[in-house]
Design a protein around this motif. Sequence first.
Motif, PDB file in Angstrom:
ATOM      1  N   GLU A 148      26.337  15.177  23.655  1.00 14.92           N
ATOM      2  CA  GLU A 148      27.000  13.945  23.944  1.00 14.92           C
ATOM      3  C   GLU A 148      26.149  13.392  25.514  1.00 14.92           C
ATOM      4  O   GLU A 148      25.761  12.434  25.695  1.00 14.92           O
ATOM      5  N   ASN A 149      26.053  14.665  26.210  1.00 14.01           N
ATOM      6  CA  ASN A 149      25.226  13.908  27.513  1.00 14.01           C
ATOM      7  C   ASN A 149      23.833  13.613  27.404  1.00 14.01           C
ATOM      8  O   ASN A 149      23.254  12.688  27.801  1.00 14.01           O
ATOM      9  N   THR A 167      22.366  12.895  24.561  1.00 15.73           N
ATOM     10  CA  THR A 167      22.376  11.397  23.617  1.00 15.73           C
ATOM     11  C   THR A 167      22.605  10.376  24.506  1.00 15.73           C
ATOM     12  O   THR A 167      21.949   9.203  24.557  1.00 15.73           O
ATOM     13  N   ARG A 168      23.447  10.494  25.417  1.00 17.71           N
ATOM     14  CA  ARG A 168      23.725   9.280  26.316  1.00 17.71           C
ATOM     15  C   ARG A 168      22.592   9.071  27.276  1.00 17.71           C
ATOM     16  O   ARG A 168      22.148   7.956  27.496  1.00 17.71           O
ATOM     17  N   ASP A 218      28.684  20.479  22.315  1.00 15.90           N
ATOM     18  CA  ASP A 218      29.227  19.207  22.136  1.00 15.90           C
ATOM     19  C   ASP A 218      29.020  18.505  23.487  1.00 15.90           C
ATOM     20  O   ASP A 218      28.661  17.391  23.314  1.00 15.90           O
ATOM     21  N   THR A 219      29.324  18.990  24.571  1.00 12.81           N
ATOM     22  CA  THR A 219      29.016  18.550  25.573  1.00 12.81           C
ATOM     23  C   THR A 219      27.697  18.134  25.912  1.00 12.81           C
ATOM     24  O   THR A 219      27.548  17.164  26.542  1.00 12.81           O
TER      25      THR A 219
END
Length: 310
Positions: free
Chosen positions: A295-296, A298-299, A291-292
């Motif tokens: 998220e990283n 994608t950002r 998940d982390t």
Amino acid sequence: MKPSLLVLTSLPDDNRERIAASFDILYAPTHEARAKSIAKHGATIRAVLTNGTTGLSASEVDRLPALELVSALGAGYENIATDHARTRGIVLTNGAGANDDCVADHAFALLLAVVRDVPQRDRATRDGIWRDALPLRPSVSGKRLGVIGLGRIGEKVARRAAGFDIDVAYHNRKPRDGVTLRYFDNLRDLARWSDYLVVATPGGAGTHHLIDAHVLEALGPTGFLVNVSRGSVVDTDALAHALKSGAIAGAGLDVYESEPHPPQALLHLNNIVLTPHVAGTSPEANAACVDTFIENATRHFAGEDVLTPI
């Protein structure tokens, strides 16, 4: 078109499928697959997912001209050529915080197992040996625990120790702001004070053989060592000698210098508990690390700041 992602660490199928929703994955968890993927697809790879043990070398970075993002799946990143990557402007992230609870849980599992001699008692029970033939083992509660590396994992180890009425102190390169625990600026002094030492410091050149014969001697014949950080932090030969000679009472290791091969100098000893670098892994922890990363990544590819930069 989805960015091309080179994955260098083993991932369960379900986690790979989640990542594949956003990336074109090149899965290369072996040395052979890694070399082939870089040779064949290096020009198009824009991101790499690895871990601290597997790493990514400077020469590999040089063979990936389109590389923008390198992520360590867990908190460690000691074998990633971070300085070299920064010269290229490559964004670096890790999974800080994603598996801290799992690692802290495992640290205490190792501590309980070695202090209470659980593996040997299990074997004795299976062999029909009753308790009267076995030596008494010390209680875990009410003792002193020294944490080497009071980061996120070290703090969670300290929190768990409080539940056992254990007094906690720590050693870092410098005191942590806002921390009320007792601080030792000298590692040997902390070891001398402690009944238990839990190693939770990062790996790398700066902590290589931080736990040496002198620290083990200071820990003493009733002391126990637990390492859930990196194998390189503990001098294996010194530890083997300390365990054989009774310089310390026992140890619990999830990591060791010879990984992935077993630490031969320790295998015949009964006062050590060994696990194969699994402290940070569980279905929950693995999912949180992925998940982390997602998220990283994608950002980053949306032009935003990442959540857990290195």
